[in-house]
Design an enzyme around this catalytic site. Sequence first.
Site, PDB file in Angstrom:
ATOM      1  N   CYS A  24      -1.431  -5.355   7.439  1.00  0.00           N
ATOM      2  CA  CYS A  24      -1.021  -4.063   8.007  1.00  0.00           C
ATOM      3  C   CYS A  24      -0.355  -4.246   9.373  1.00  0.00           C
ATOM      4  O   CYS A  24       0.477  -3.432   9.775  1.00  0.00           O
ATOM      5  CB  CYS A  24      -2.220  -3.144   8.153  1.00  0.00           C
ATOM      6  SG  CYS A  24      -3.226  -3.048   6.677  1.00  0.00           S
ATOM      7  N   CYS A  34       0.813  -1.230   0.000  1.00  0.00           N
ATOM      8  CA  CYS A  34       0.000   0.000   0.000  1.00  0.00           C
ATOM      9  C   CYS A  34       0.840   1.271   0.000  1.00  0.00           C
ATOM     10  O   CYS A  34       0.304   2.361  -0.162  1.00  0.00           O
ATOM     11  CB  CYS A  34      -0.924   0.005   1.222  1.00  0.00           C
ATOM     12  SG  CYS A  34      -0.006   0.012   2.761  1.00  0.00           S
ATOM     13  N   CYS A  86      -2.865   3.032   7.828  1.00  0.00           N
ATOM     14  CA  CYS A  86      -4.312   2.891   8.036  1.00  0.00           C
ATOM     15  C   CYS A  86      -4.645   2.630   9.509  1.00  0.00           C
ATOM     16  O   CYS A  86      -3.758   2.498  10.349  1.00  0.00           O
ATOM     17  CB  CYS A  86      -4.834   1.755   7.174  1.00  0.00           C
ATOM     18  SG  CYS A  86      -4.193   0.165   7.700  1.00  0.00           S
TER      19      CYS A  86
END
Length: 123
Positions: free
Chosen positions: A102, A33, A58
């Site tokens: 993540c 990302c 995020c």
Amino acid sequence: MYVDKVLKRFQKPKFAGELKGADAIGEVGNVRCGDIMRIYIKVKAGKIADIRFKTYGCVAAIVSSDYLCEMVKGKTLEEAEKITAQDVVKKIGEIPLVKVHCSVLAQDALKKAIGEYRKKKQI
Ligand code: FES
């Protein structure tokens, strides 16, 4: 998408920010990302005396970093290295499956910071 516990932690993380006088810093990027994570550590007597993180990432990245910091503070470097992204996800309780990658970001940044510390101290 996120449960309340996760959103609350995202709004009030305990370990966000820079750590002045850090002994080592680990920085990694997420190739999936493009997000960036930085972990700062202070080490005393072989233990993580203090830790902070800064990220361009995020909700999942922020929350998992914050939990990771909480889990490793006070642990020896060896103990901290053994904590996995799965352990962090377990501690959080619930994280969307597509966001599990993540949670690896903080782990990798921590390992890099510990590696940098060892290199500096030659241990
Ligand atoms: Fe980039 Fe989560 S989407 S770290």
